[in-house]
Design an enzyme around this catalytic site. Sequence first.
Site, PDB file in Angstrom:
ATOM      1  N   HIS A  97       0.919  -1.259   0.098  1.00 23.69           N
ATOM      2  CA  HIS A  97      -0.140   0.159  -0.049  1.00 23.69           C
ATOM      3  C   HIS A  97       0.947   1.210  -0.079  1.00 23.69           C
ATOM      4  CE1 HIS A  97      -3.186  -2.779   0.818  1.00 23.69           C
ATOM      5  NE2 HIS A  97      -2.670  -3.131   1.935  1.00 23.69           N
ATOM      6  N   HIS A 172       3.306  -7.422   1.654  1.00 24.02           N
ATOM      7  CA  HIS A 172       2.757  -8.357   2.674  1.00 24.02           C
ATOM      8  C   HIS A 172       1.473  -9.032   1.864  1.00 24.02           C
ATOM      9  CE1 HIS A 172       0.372  -4.660   2.372  1.00 24.02           C
ATOM     10  NE2 HIS A 172      -0.775  -5.523   2.796  1.00 24.02           N
ATOM     11  N   ARG A 192      -1.349  -4.587  -6.396  1.00 25.06           N
ATOM     12  CA  ARG A 192      -1.118  -6.106  -6.564  1.00 25.06           C
ATOM     13  C   ARG A 192       0.357  -6.376  -6.993  1.00 25.06           C
ATOM     14  NH1 ARG A 192      -6.058  -7.707  -8.812  1.00 25.06           N
ATOM     15  NH2 ARG A 192      -6.948  -7.485  -6.729  1.00 25.06           N
TER      16      ARG A 192
HETATM   17 ZN    ZN Z   1      -2.952  -4.957   2.934  1.00 28.15          ZN
END
Ligand code: ZN
Length: 311
Positions: A97, A172, A192
């Site tokens: 993110h 993650h 992604r």
């Molecule tokens: Zn996440």
Amino acid sequence: MQEILFLEPIFKEMIWGGNRLGTDFGYDIPGENTGECWAISGHKNGDCKIKNGAYAGTTLSTLYKEHKELFGNCGGDEFPLLVKIIDAKQDLSIQVHPDDAYANEHENGSFGKTECWYILDCDPGAKIVVGHNAKDKEELKQMIDEHRFLDLIRVRDIKKGDFFQIEPGTVHAIKAGTLILETQQSSDVTYRLYDYDRLQDGKPRQLHIAQSLDVIGCPYEENTASRSTKALTNGELETMVSCKFYTVEKITLTGEETFVQTEPYTMMSVIEGSGTVQGVAVTKGDHFILPSGMGEYKIDGNLTIMKSYIG
Ligand code: ZN
């Protein structure tokens, strides 16, 4: 006395989701692949309604805009945090993110996403991905170009009760067999990086390699934030994390306890057991906000609550 604001959760079906939000939490889920329960959210992609009292039927986003007094007159037009329960029956994609600055510039003024995970339950041998092994951006780019994702990621064992703080820029992924309570900035921006070459409706899901390369921090720095525990009269309060965006605490009680609200407003999720808050019955799976001005309040019962607040 201030009225407690109970929230109506919103469910999201995901290719990787399961049915434990129904079987474990007793929610009326939409299907056998329900991945997420947005439990306390004022985000436009899932805006929870108030269940009870004078504001029943009002969305959290509207209440936050129109009744700032309930939230300690905090600044900003958007409710800043989001609490989810995630049921990963399959692996989630490997992702990252952005922070506030990057999201604001590249994602229409959105918040960035700092998030944290409390492992509610997991299968024996369950694992999680946090961090990567590239020493710098050059090596990161090379490993991605060569599709060496399984060398790139750091995979670790997990058990019930573990906690992870995921800063923006951290690679993650939640893996199969994991039930998590997530507290995060109210953001839905995910880049992604790798999706295990899976297909959805015959096609791979979209990847965001350029953005991922922009935001992934190199080298990965282990988050060493430590937990601290305070004994209560009838239980304990454990501080899981306290960062710029939120503080998350776990309260475990076996009887009555008096608390004092020192933050502008308080978010709570009952994750085990049942009891009362100011005499109002609460049980596992309930999510609510104690609005500003609670002052001293009592919680009683045999229960575990995840509590979070801003700052
Ligand atoms: Zn996440």
